[in-house]
Design an enzyme around this catalytic site. Structure first.
Site, PDB file in Angstrom:
ATOM      1  CB  SER A 346      -0.999   0.031   1.123  1.00 48.86           C
ATOM      2  OG  SER A 346      -1.991   0.960   0.916  1.00 48.86           O
ATOM      3  CG  ASP A 461      -4.246  -1.458   0.279  1.00 44.53           C
ATOM      4  OD1 ASP A 461      -3.582  -2.225   0.827  1.00 44.53           O
ATOM      5  OD2 ASP A 461      -4.264  -0.177   0.131  1.00 44.53           O
TER       6      ASP A 461
END
Length: 595
Positions: A346, A461
């Protein structure tokens, strides 16, 4: 012979501590030498025998044989004991061990071991302490491999002069007082036989064996005695398979396989490489390494990698708090901590990989940070909320503009990022492929950004599955892993019995009272999605060399305006962390003079 015994004495002194010369002589007198040829088993899994072995020369490999096939557990180098658990517990062998090149071990039966201990009880204490330390090793330490001793350097273009690179390598090791010998066929042609190759074991440090297609017999012999094989090529050369690669059968799959690295050589002023995949797609390479001629930082990185002394950096997710990662790396580099491998999830992916993409040029990195903040990538991008609140177009345009058509494997410093395969509910490690697309997948927060399609699967993510991807770093030859977290699991109690309504919060804010402290909708969604990942982070953080968690209290998940402040806080906290480490843990001090 005297030198050979002296070499053995040094090995046993490391294992058993400060034992006397007389005891060392008795070890050799009582133990039985056993020679193993390449591929020969020392013992098999499940065997019932209470025999201890100590590796004198060569390299062994431990393998587990089960219903799903053979799994390589690791390699065992000179001076290490083998089979000590069976000796102490009288239980069947837990794994098979075989020689991956010609090796010699010293064998002790239970009776012989007891005889030695009776003469010098300190031997039992030393060996028991070794076993205890081995059992106490964390997951990272258990995955660390014995460094190679003999390295075969195979020059794919025989007319390509490697001396500029080998000279720099020699200088690096001499500077660190590490013995290293470089041999080629010309220097050894008058006595190239098994005696020469056997004598390599007596040499301290590294033996570099330079090979090419002009002397096939020499190259075959070097490969047999090598612990690591490195293919060396001019990056601009023909990328097809060379005859020597076929003749040496480098890419066949077996339990005897040595690791194969590819060293890609560039000119001193070459720009960032492109189409590295053309070198890798048709080859089974364990690791590729880019090096620029005369670039001392590249040389140091290469030398650390081939001796299993590399430094890995793992960066966690946390939205715009990721700006702090830039301050962290800046502080590390100012103190001589150079990064050899980088991984992130991320925010850790986009900020971390951006740093490695720009080759840690902080002027360019900060210019990009400023441009990112001014672009307001999450504002005025609302979508019809069927899949996500934002369309993600602004973010996609920014990431594509930043990374262009480069691939993960083109980056100077090997890097990876992690996304979550939504369809398979599993993490996906990306170290190959189109750079912008892998990064976009790693930052695709569910509900905020739309998922990214990779290989016909939806990806979101990486923090959903792994907010601090430490385990993928175990694949690399690292001796130190530094992990940086932007978010932990704080114990946050509240002072109210029921969650306030939106209107209550609105009027509370308008009156300036701030009676209620509650995360915003974005934080609630994101943190809820990553709770399991954060729990995993709490478990895995003990599996690295250095772990620290930044205190970024007061920074919002999408607070771009404070990017300079966030970066500075990361810098200052890292400086404090490093300065407060015990002196023995400041590994970077050893390299300060050469950085």
């Amino acid at each position: 012979m005297q030198n050979f015994n002296s070499h053995y004495h040094q090995l046993f002194s490391k294992l058993f501590g400060g034992v006397s010369e007389e005891t060392l002589d008795q070890i050799f007198e009582i133990g039985q030498k056993k020679e193993l040829t390449t591929g020969e088993y020392l013992f098999h899994q499940g065997a019932n025998e209470d025999v201890l072995y100590i590796v004198l020369t060569g390299r062994l490999r431990a393998i587990s044989e089960g219903p799903k096939g053979v799994r390589i557990l690791g390699d065992i180098g000179e001076g290490e004991p083998v089979g000590e658990f069976a000796l102490f517990t009288n239980e069947p062998r837990m794994a098979s061990v075989l020689a991956i090149r010609k090796s010699i071990v010293l064998e002790f039966t239970r009776e012989e071991y007891h005889s030695l201990v009776a003469k010098d009880p300190s031997l039992a204490t030393s060996l028991t302490q070794f076993v205890i330390n081995r059992l106490r090793r964390n997951t990272f330490q258990q995955n660390r491999s014995t460094p190679p001793k003999n390295i075969a350097l195979i020059n794919l273009q025989a007319d390509h002069d490697l001396s500029p690179w080998t000279d720099d390598m020699m200088a690096y090791f001499i500077d660190r007082e590490t013995p290293v010998q470089v041999y080629d066929f010309e220097s050894q042609k008058d006595h190239v036989d098994e005696t020469f190759f056997d004598s390599l074991e007596q040499h301290e440090g590294l033996n570099i064996l330079v090979c090419d297609a002009s002397e096939k017999t020499w190259s075959h012999q070097c490969l047999v005695y090598a612990d690591l094989v490195i293919l060396v090529t001019d990056f601009q050369a023909d990328k097809s398979i060379y005859p020597i690669e076929r003749e040496l059968d480098l890419y066949s799959k077996s339990i005897l396989n040595k690791k194969v690295y590819m060293l890609l050589l560039h000119g001193p002023d070459d720009s960032m490489p492109t189409h590295t995949s053309a070198w890798l797609d048709s080859r089974q390479i364990d690791l590729h390494i880019h090096i620029r001629q005369g670039n001392q930082r590249d040389i140091r990185r290469f030398c650390r990698i081939i001796t299993n002394q590399a430094i890995g950096l793992v960066l966690g997710g946390g939205g715009t708090k990721g700006y702090a990662h830039i301050g962290v790396v800046k502080a590390l580099q100012e103190r001589g901590v150079e990064i050899d491998f980088l991984g992130g999830t991320s925010a850790g992916a986009i900020y971390g990989v951006t740093m490695s993409f720009f080759d840690f040029n902080f002027q360019k990195i900060e210019q990009t940070s400023s441009h990112s903040a001014k672009s307001k990538l999450t504002s005025k991008d609302m979508a019809l909320p069927m899949v996500s609140f934002l369309t993600g177009r602004k973010m996609k345009r920014f990431v594509k503009g930043l990374f262009k058509d480069y691939f993960m494997e083109d980056i100077w410093v090997n890097s990876y990022c992690v996304s979550t395969n939504f369809s398979k509910a599993s993490p996906r490690i990306h170290d190959r492929g189109l750079l912008w697309k892998k990064i976009l997948a790693s930052i695709a927060i569910p509900g905020v950004f739309p998922p990214v399609v990779i290989d016909n699967y939806l990806h979101v993510d990486g923090a959903v599955m792994d907010n601090l991807p430490i385990e993928p770093m175990y694949r690399f030859p690292v001796s130190k892993i530094i992990a940086v977290s932007l978010s932990g699991l704080p114990d946050r109690k509240v002072s109210y019995l029921e969650a306030p309504s939106g209107w209550t919060l609105f009027w509370d804010k308008m009156r300036g009272k701030k009676r209620f402290k509650i995360p915003g909708i974005a934080s609630l969604i994101i943190n809820s999605l990553t709770l399991n990942s954060l729990q995993k982070q709490e478990v895995t953080k003990s599996k690295v060399s250095h772990y620290f968690e930044l205190n970024l209290k007061g920074i919002g998940f999408m607070d771009d305006k404070k990017w300079k402040q966030i970066q500075q806080r990361g810098y200052e906290q890292t400086v404090s962390y490093l300065e407060n480490l015990p002196e023995k843990e400041r590994f970077w001090e050893e390299n300060r003079l050469s950085v």
